[in-house]
Design a protein around this motif. Sequence first.
Motif, mmCIF file in Angstrom:
data_model
loop_
_atom_site.group_PDB
_atom_site.id
_atom_site.type_symbol
_atom_site.label_atom_id
_atom_site.label_comp_id
_atom_site.label_asym_id
_atom_site.label_seq_id
_atom_site.Cartn_x
_atom_site.Cartn_y
_atom_site.Cartn_z
ATOM 1 N N GLY A 72 0.777 -1.233 0.000
ATOM 2 C CA GLY A 72 0.000 0.000 0.000
ATOM 3 C C GLY A 72 0.804 1.277 0.000
ATOM 4 N N TYR A 73 2.077 1.194 -0.409
ATOM 5 C CA TYR A 73 2.909 2.394 -0.465
ATOM 6 C C TYR A 73 2.289 3.401 -1.441
ATOM 7 C CZ TYR A 73 6.790 5.547 -1.239
ATOM 8 O OH TYR A 73 7.553 6.677 -1.315
ATOM 9 N N ASP A 74 2.255 4.673 -1.035
ATOM 10 C CA ASP A 74 1.790 5.754 -1.904
ATOM 11 C C ASP A 74 2.480 7.030 -1.444
ATOM 12 O OD1 ASP A 74 0.403 7.145 -3.870
ATOM 13 O OD2 ASP A 74 -1.548 6.362 -3.292
ATOM 14 N N ASP A 75 2.196 8.129 -2.107
ATOM 15 C CA ASP A 75 2.909 9.373 -1.794
ATOM 16 C C ASP A 75 2.509 9.991 -0.458
ATOM 17 O OD1 ASP A 75 0.410 10.345 -2.487
ATOM 18 O OD2 ASP A 75 1.115 11.497 -4.210
ATOM 19 N N ASP A 76 1.513 9.415 0.234
ATOM 20 C CA ASP A 76 1.095 9.966 1.515
ATOM 21 C C ASP A 76 1.650 9.212 2.729
ATOM 22 O OD1 ASP A 76 -0.391 7.635 1.182
ATOM 23 O OD2 ASP A 76 -2.252 8.505 1.932
ATOM 24 N N VAL A 77 2.437 8.166 2.511
ATOM 25 C CA VAL A 77 2.966 7.410 3.646
ATOM 26 C C VAL A 77 3.917 8.291 4.465
ATOM 27 C CG1 VAL A 77 2.729 5.209 2.424
ATOM 28 C CG2 VAL A 77 4.948 6.367 2.463
ATOM 29 N N ASP A 126 9.136 -4.950 -1.155
ATOM 30 C CA ASP A 126 7.902 -4.458 -1.766
ATOM 31 C C ASP A 126 6.868 -5.583 -1.847
ATOM 32 O OD1 ASP A 126 8.276 -5.977 -4.132
ATOM 33 O OD2 ASP A 126 9.277 -4.325 -5.138
ATOM 34 N N TRP A 170 -0.161 -0.091 4.511
ATOM 35 C CA TRP A 170 -0.719 1.265 4.528
ATOM 36 C C TRP A 170 -2.094 1.170 3.888
ATOM 37 C CZ3 TRP A 170 2.360 4.840 6.896
ATOM 38 C CH2 TRP A 170 3.739 4.590 6.939
ATOM 39 N N TRP A 171 -3.135 1.627 4.568
ATOM 40 C CA TRP A 171 -4.486 1.488 4.029
ATOM 41 C C TRP A 171 -5.302 2.738 4.291
ATOM 42 C CZ3 TRP A 171 -5.877 -1.999 0.673
ATOM 43 C CH2 TRP A 171 -7.216 -2.086 0.318
ATOM 44 N N ARG A 172 -6.043 3.140 3.257
ATOM 45 C CA ARG A 172 -6.902 4.302 3.361
ATOM 46 C C ARG A 172 -8.296 3.940 2.867
ATOM 47 N NH1 ARG A 172 -2.665 3.597 0.960
ATOM 48 N NH2 ARG A 172 -0.784 4.714 1.425
ATOM 49 N N ASP A 181 -9.264 2.551 -0.808
ATOM 50 C CA ASP A 181 -8.173 1.808 -1.444
ATOM 51 C C ASP A 181 -8.635 0.495 -2.078
ATOM 52 O OD1 ASP A 181 -6.197 3.654 -0.986
ATOM 53 O OD2 ASP A 181 -5.167 2.506 0.579
#
Length: 138
Positions: free
Chosen positions: A29-34, A52, A65-67, A70
């Motif tokens: 769940g890596y993204d630019d908000d981590v 990864d 990482w979860w939002r 998603d």
Amino acid sequence: MSPSADAPSSSSAAEALSFTTGQIVQEFGYDDDVDLDLRDAIEDLIGADLEDEDSQEIVDGVILWWRDGDGDLTDAMVDTLATLAPGAPVWVLVPKAGRDGHVLPAEIQESAGTAGLRVMSTVSLAADWTGTRLASRS
């Protein structure tokens, strides 16, 4: 300025995840908000880069990482189990209440149960993230 109780330092937050030097930790769940400071602190603690989500290594732990929005959280949890060593934790990291993408604890609990996991504990991580430790039911 000292860190507030609401926002632990990245290194103490990484330590709260109970990873240790030499462990292999996989990240989903890596993204630019981590929280990059938290990621760096975890890597410093284990002494290696995070694996990864495509890695086929058997891992000693997972951070997910979860939002909200998603996708299917249960499916994501099941995906984390593919290379997870027996007894190793899955940490679901979600934005704190009031932040964009927050996921209700009840949703984490329900998804975990469906995925064959159980909620063990929840900790405040960094300024914007909360971590929920999951363990297998076996």
